[in-house]
Motif scaffolding. Structure first.
Motif, short mmCIF file in Angstrom:
data_model
loop_
_atom_site.label_atom_id
_atom_site.label_comp_id
_atom_site.label_asym_id
_atom_site.label_seq_id
_atom_site.Cartn_x
_atom_site.Cartn_y
_atom_site.Cartn_z
N GLU A 7 0.86 -1.17 0.00
CA GLU A 7 0.00 0.00 0.00
C GLU A 7 0.90 1.22 0.00
N THR A 8 0.73 2.05 -1.02
CA THR A 8 1.53 3.27 -1.09
C THR A 8 0.77 4.40 -0.43
N LYS A 9 1.44 5.08 0.48
CA LYS A 9 0.79 6.19 1.16
C LYS A 9 1.44 7.48 0.72
N GLY A 10 0.66 8.57 0.73
CA GLY A 10 1.21 9.85 0.34
C GLY A 10 0.48 10.37 -0.88
N ILE A 11 1.04 11.42 -1.48
CA ILE A 11 0.36 12.07 -2.59
C ILE A 11 0.65 11.28 -3.86
N ALA A 12 -0.41 11.01 -4.61
CA ALA A 12 -0.21 10.22 -5.82
C ALA A 12 -0.16 11.09 -7.07
N SER A 13 -1.02 12.12 -7.13
CA SER A 13 -1.18 12.86 -8.40
C SER A 13 -0.04 13.84 -8.66
N LEU A 18 -7.92 12.92 -6.66
CA LEU A 18 -7.73 13.02 -5.21
C LEU A 18 -8.03 11.68 -4.54
N PRO A 19 -7.43 11.43 -3.37
CA PRO A 19 -7.63 10.14 -2.67
C PRO A 19 -9.11 9.84 -2.43
N ALA A 20 -9.93 10.90 -2.27
CA ALA A 20 -11.35 10.66 -2.01
C ALA A 20 -12.04 10.04 -3.23
N GLY A 21 -11.33 10.05 -4.37
CA GLY A 21 -11.89 9.33 -5.52
C GLY A 21 -12.46 10.23 -6.60
N ALA A 34 -5.92 23.11 -1.45
CA ALA A 34 -6.27 21.91 -0.67
C ALA A 34 -5.74 21.92 0.74
N ALA A 35 -6.47 21.23 1.60
CA ALA A 35 -6.01 20.93 2.95
C ALA A 35 -5.19 19.64 2.90
N ALA A 36 -4.43 19.38 3.97
CA ALA A 36 -3.51 18.25 3.97
C ALA A 36 -4.24 16.93 3.71
N GLU A 37 -5.33 16.69 4.45
CA GLU A 37 -5.97 15.38 4.33
C GLU A 37 -6.65 15.19 2.97
N GLU A 38 -6.94 16.35 2.30
CA GLU A 38 -7.60 16.23 0.99
C GLU A 38 -6.66 15.62 -0.07
N ILE A 39 -5.35 15.78 0.16
CA ILE A 39 -4.42 15.26 -0.86
C ILE A 39 -3.68 14.02 -0.37
N GLY A 40 -4.13 13.46 0.75
CA GLY A 40 -3.55 12.18 1.17
C GLY A 40 -2.45 12.31 2.20
N LEU A 41 -2.31 13.49 2.83
CA LEU A 41 -1.31 13.66 3.89
C LEU A 41 -2.02 13.60 5.23
N PRO A 42 -1.29 13.33 6.30
CA PRO A 42 -1.94 13.28 7.61
C PRO A 42 -2.65 14.61 7.90
N PHE A 75 7.07 15.81 -0.30
CA PHE A 75 6.64 15.13 0.92
C PHE A 75 7.07 13.68 0.91
N GLU A 76 7.48 13.23 2.07
CA GLU A 76 7.87 11.83 2.16
C GLU A 76 6.61 10.97 2.05
N SER A 77 6.66 10.05 1.14
CA SER A 77 5.56 9.09 1.09
C SER A 77 6.06 7.82 1.78
N ASP A 78 5.21 6.91 1.99
CA ASP A 78 5.63 5.67 2.64
C ASP A 78 4.97 4.51 1.92
#
Lengths: 793, 338
Positions: free
Chosen positions: A37-43, A100-103, A121-129, A152-155
């Motif tokens: 599972e890749t976490k972080g910003i994708a786009s 966006l992560p929300a789909g 965007a806010a942080a959570e809108e783009i997949g960050l904590p 940003f560091e993704s994980d």
């Protein structure tokens, strides 16, 4: 087990390694990668933007209209609802097309009549904590127009399945050590030795040294229980754990960092010192998940001098002894519990935890103190307080490894010469083994799975990889077995049945009690003959089938519900029963079951449907063994109609029956259901075929017909039996070609029937004269008249 | 007489020409050439013909008979040809068939037979053992610790007698080695049981194919060569096969085998098909103890074993998404395998 790649990178240089490479590396190390599972910003389309202007939206109080610079050479107008920014701030801007992560995907739109070409965007809108409310304000030095994902560091979260022989891999350090070996980065090394001094325990008593050979504890006073710092929360969240408080979080962190489970007690809840003891039979324990358990004498408890059950050792803490917000002094446990005990308790109580998972596989006995040293350091750092001067140690770390010899000749034989002894040695060295002066290998304490020569070979084969081992195709010839011959016969039968228009079924060998009424075993069942499993999954699968017929009936009924009409099924396989009321147990035999119901062939424009009748089934059985004459001998069976033994000569081949019409209706069948179950062992023998081919007849024969009038109830078998016993050398064969009855009684009394037979006569040495045939025929008829009581019409 | 014969002839020829069916033609034949036929009677009058005319009348008679016979034959042929034409006219070969009943072998049995055929070609003989097993053959002899999770009553079906339903066909390895000395080269197809709730990917009763080769000098190259060959035969010679290290109590080293599955419209992916490995010496020790001899001396005896799920192979082969289709026996499903 979850592994965070960022966390792993604190132990190992993974620079330049793609996820695919790491996946392959783990896979070929024997660690199954079940999920990535890749976490972080994708786009790529979320870029750094600077807000150049912001004015009140003309038609909406809560919205602003901004002009932002995304590095495109011209400003972009975006409507925004947040208030936490000021002009000149840099924020993430989602350009049209950004997913966006929300789909959803960002587009150009009008908000309350004002054009908006994207979204800030806010942080959570783009997949960050989640951060503060409103837009994510980026550092001023972030370059305008750059994709935010690069900043940003993704994980990457790896979901791994570690085999039970490798508990040493159940931590980030352990996994890093393994990957380091495979990457030839060299061993990550033995963890740094504990920097805490130890002292023999004064307030720990081990009453069950077999289950707990080593128990250590250290007291820390004056701690402040609170939220963990961000880094610690993030570490735990990165592997899917929920942060609780700094003390608990540190113990969880150490568990996943080093693989050693720890437990922190609230020291204020303890009466006197720690007592490690076996539970009393019937003693109750209230676990921190609020489940209550009644213990047995085999369970290991952490208790105190008041005998209170503080924790189910290695499995779960107690509800009342744990750390809470009001805790100021803690006692930190780090111990070695033997796997067997933990496994038994965990299984019996159905309590599992990250801790029991590791203890029951076996933790590193030499890692106990290292873990408490790291935990103490982190607790002091995050919760303050003062640690005791030394760790109290009771018992001794068990020694689970000993030097193992590597047999060079055997290694060479097994590996097909594909790995040299020196390469094999290098592999073992990289794995942390050490070659001793006597040539044997010293095994590190965390590899208790390496006990024998073959265990070392396994490691060498694993690291070397099977890809580098040559393939060889050779083997001993062995004679065919009885199972081979049975298999060949069964395949012949299967193919014949399929060619005769039957579909082969596979039904489950565990059936329901209420299906037993459909069973048609070769010998009727007695009480005690049914074999039941102890803990069935459901009532539907509670009994070992004593017959295949119930399964076929259930399959046919299912097909009827799907509007299928032509039901022609067979199945071969094992049936199970006791016999003699349970005297002979667990007998397994093999049978063939056949079911016919509904049209024998599909209806067509030139063919009308004809429902299957019992003679179809009889014919099928005969077609399986064409050289035999199959006879049905009526013999009653409870719960069935028309039940008969199926005979080939003197051999009792199986059982035939029709379901009772009431049963047929209950299962929604609209046509009669005919079933048969045959003994496969006997059937196979009949397949052997002929020993000797007969010559063709040299002389013509001739036939005579005869219509006999008999009682309507006279079984045809009685006529046949007379004919079979008849010693007329010229009669070579006969067949029944007509049966006539007249229920009205006009042409024939209603209680009579007319049976017509054709008789074939032939001599082997001459052409028969008419008078020879007539004489023989007369003898046949006379015998029938006298022995079977027939009248000729 | 000389006048009469040509008259008979021309009348007969006219009659032959006019008939429209074989029965009428036969009547003409009888009326002319039968026992009481006109020409037959005329011929019977030869005895009254004056001697000097006999030759001439004889010739006339012969000529008439020849002509009439030829005409009869010709007409016969013509009528038959017409009848044949009529018999074939109007037959519509495009109408649907008269359907015989069709049947099939169950897909599981088909893939099982394919697998067995390949392995028998490689010299493996078939073996079997009971499905109601004891703990020794299912677990103890297979080096499975007494507290191994698989022995749990939640995972394995037990009987009050203490026996159990075998959780794998590997128990046949032990049964076979107990009953015969090496070399052993066997395969054992059969049912195995696990207490799994039945769903789209699990059955509580499933089908396995076990393999065991034990002799002297059996090595990893043998294991690799044999199973590579097997999967190339089963899935095609181009199929990629890989061996991943794994863990089983009764083999060491142990591997899982993946083959690369290519499905139209999907990215190729590795799927697990088999577990395998070199027989653990502890298994030989257990067999020797049970045999009370040293026939399987771990110092000199080596072997490999493998086990594969046949239900899974069937699902892979035919793209079957729900394993329950394999036990529901819906005719609409089974018909596809005819």
């Amino acid at each position: 087990m979850n592994i965070s790649l960022n966390w792993l990178s604190t132990h190992l240089d993974l620079t330049g390694k793609s996820i695919k490479e790491i996946n392959d590396l783990l896979t070929f190390a024997g660690v199954e990668v079940e999920g990535i599972e890749t976490k972080g910003i994708a786009s790529e389309k979320i870029v750094v933007a600077q807000i150049m202007e912001s004015v009140q939206h003309p038609n909406a109080d809560k919205l602003s209209v901004t002009q932002v610079d995304c590095g495109e050479g011209q400003l972009r107008q975006i409507v925004c609802g947040a208030k936490n920014y000021k002009v000149g701030d840099k924020v993430p801007c989602c350009l049209p097309g950004a997913e966006l992560p929300a789909g959803f995907t960002i587009g150009e739109t009008k908000m309350r009549g004002v054009e908006s070409k994207g979204m800030l965007a806010a942080a959570e809108e783009i997949g960050l904590p989640k951060g503060e409310d409103g837009l994510l304000i980026l550092p001023a030095d972030f370059p305008i127009g750059k994709p935010v994902k690069e900043l940003f560091e993704s994980d990457v979260l790896l979901e791994l399945e570690v085999t039970p022989n490798r508990p040493d891999l159940l931590s980030h350090r352990g996994m890093a050590r393994e990957l380091g070996t495979l990457l030839k980065q060299g061993s990550v090394g033995v963890p740094p030795a504990s920097s805490l001094p130890t002292t023999p325990a004064s307030s720990i008593r081990i009453d069950a040294p077999d289950a707990c050979p080593l128990y250590t504890a250290i007291r820390i006073t004056g701690v402040t229980v609170k939220e963990s710092p961000n880094w610690l929360q993030q570490r735990l969240e990165s592997i899917g754990l929920r942060p609780i408080n700094n003390i608990v979080d540190v113990t969880n962190f150490v568990l996943h960092e080093l693989g050693q489970p720890l437990h922190a007690f609230d020291a204020a809840k303890l009466t006197g010192g720690i007592v490690v003891r076996k539970a009393n039979d019937g003693e109750t324990f209230l676990a921190l998940d609020e489940s209550e358990h009644t213990l047995t004498a085999g369970d290991l408890l952490i208790s105190d001098e008041s005998s209170a059950a503080l924790a189910l050792a290695g499995v779960m803490g107690g509800l009342h002894s744990g750390v809470t917000e009001t805790t100021t002094d803690i006692l930190l446990e780090s111990a070695y519990f033997t796997p067997q005990g933990i496994r038994r308790t965990s299984r019996r109580t159905s309590l599992t935890s990250d801790s029991s998972y590791r203890f029951e596989r076996g933790v590193d006995p030499q890692g106990i103190l290292t873990a408490s040293a790291l935990a103490v350091e982190l607790i002091l750092e995050t919760a303050g307080g003062t640690a005791e001067g030394a760790v109290q140690v009771a018992g001794e770390a068990p020694v689970l490894t000993q030097p193992v010899a590597l047999d060079a000749k055997k290694l060479d034989q097994l590996m097909g010469g594909s790995v040299s002894l020196s390469d094999a040695g290098k592999i073992l060295t990289r794995l942390g083994l050490e070659k001793l002066a006597d040539g044997t290998w010293k095994v590190p304490s965390f590899r208790a799975d390496l006990q024998r020569h073959i265990d070392l070979v396994e490691e060498i084969a694993r690291v070397h990889g099977l890809a580098k081992v040559p393939s060889r195709l050779h083997g001993s010839f062995v004679p065919s077995s009885a199972v081979d011959h049975a298999y060949d016969a069964d395949m012949i039968l299967r193919r014949r049945l399929a060619a005769l228009g039957l579909y082969e079924c596979q039904t489950i060998k565990l059936i329901a009690d209420n299906q037993l009424i459909d069973s048609l075993p070769l010998r009727p069942m007695q009480d005690g003959d049914v074999i039941r499993v102890k803990l069935p999954l459901s009532e539907d699968h509670a009994v070992m089938r004593p017959s295949i017929v119930p399964g076929l009936v259930a399959s046919a009924a299912r097909n009827v519900r799907q509007q299928q009409k032509s039901l022609r099924f067979f199945e071969m396989g094992r049936v199970f029963r006791n016999s003699g009321g349970g005297k002979a147990k667990d007998q397994e035999s093999e049978t063939l079951a056949i079911l016919l119901s509904g049209p024998v062939a599909p209806a067509a424009w030139n063919q009308s449907e004809r429902p299957a009748e019992l003679y179809d089934l009889k014919g099928l059985v005969n077609a399986l063994v064409p050289n035999q004459t199959i006879r049905f001998a009526p013999r009653e069976r409870d719960g069935f109609a028309l039940a008969s033994d199926i005979k080939a000569g003197d051999i009792n081949l199986g059982v035939f029956a029709r379901l009772l019409p009431t049963r047929e209706r209950a299962l929604d069948f609209t046509a009669p259901v005919y079933v048969a179950e045959l003994d496969l062992t006997k059937l196979r023998k009949l397949l052997a075929g002929i020993d000797h081919a007969e010559d063709l007849p040299q002389f013509p024969g001739s036939s005579r017909d005869a219509a006999m009038e008999v009682a309507a109830t006279l079984p045809n078998a009685e006529i046949e039996n007379v004919l079979l016993k008849l010693a007329e050398p010229l009669l070579v064969s006969f067949e029944c070609f007509d049966v006539f009855t007249d229920p009205t009684g006009e042409k024939l009394p209603a209680d009579r029937k007319s049976v017509a037979y054709r008789f074939h006569y032939r001599a082997t040495d001459r052409t028969l004269k008419a008078e020879d045939v007539d004489a023989a025929h007369a003898k046949v008829l006379e015998t029938l008249r006298s022995k079977a009581g027939v009248k000729f019409r | 007489m000389k006048e009469q014969i040509p008259a008979i002839q021309s009348q007969a020829l006219a009659q032959i020409a006019s008939v429209a069916d074989e029965r009428s033609l036969d009547e003409v034949r009888v009326a002319v050439l039968g026992k009481k036929g006109t020409l037959t009677q005329a011929a019977a009058g030869m005895k009254d013909v004056p001697k000097e005319e006999k030759a001439e009348v004889g010739q006339l008679l012969n000529a008439a008979r020849t002509a009439i016979t030829a005409a009869l034959e010709e007409k016969q042929a013509a009528l038959q040809a017409a009848a044949d034409r009529a018999a074939l006219a109007g037959i519509d070969v495009t109408l649907p068939a008269r359907p015989p009943a069709t049947g099939s072998l169950h897909p599981l049995i088909q893939i099982r037979d394919e697998a067995i055929s390949i392995l028998r070609r490689m010299g493996f003989a078939l073996a079997d053992g009971p499905e109601i097993e004891d703990e020794f053959h299912c677990f103890d002899a297979l080096n499975t610790p007494a507290d191994h999770p698989a022995r749990n009553e939640k995972d394995t079906f037990y009987f009050d007698s203490g026996k159990l339903l075998r959780t794998h066909t590997s128990s046949v390895q032990i049964r076979t080695m107990e009953s015969q000395p090496p070399p052993v080269r066997i395969i054992a197809p059969g049912s195995a049981y696990r207490r799994d709730e039945i769903d789209a990917t699990h059955l509580s009763v499933f089908n396995q194919l076990e393999g065991l080769y034990v002799a002297t000098d059996v090595s990893l190259p043998d294991l690799k060569g044999t199973l590579e060959y097997f999967f190339h035969e089963l899935f095609g010679p181009e199929t990629e096969v890989r061996f991943r290290p794994h863990f089983f109590p009764f083999t060491e080293p142990s591997f899982e085998i993946d083959v690369k599955l290519h499905v139209k419209g999907q990215a190729p992916r590795w799927i697990e098909v088999t577990g395998c490995g070199m027989v653990d010496p502890a298994v030989f020790d257990a067999v020797n103890a049970s045999r009370k001899d040293k026939a399987y001396d771990p110092e000199t005896t080596t072997g490999f074993a493998f086990g594969m799920g046949l239900d899974r192979l069937a699902m892979i082969r035919w793209g079957i998404k729900d394993i329950r289709l394999l036990i529901e026996n819906d005719v609409r499903f089974l018909r596809q395998f005819a």
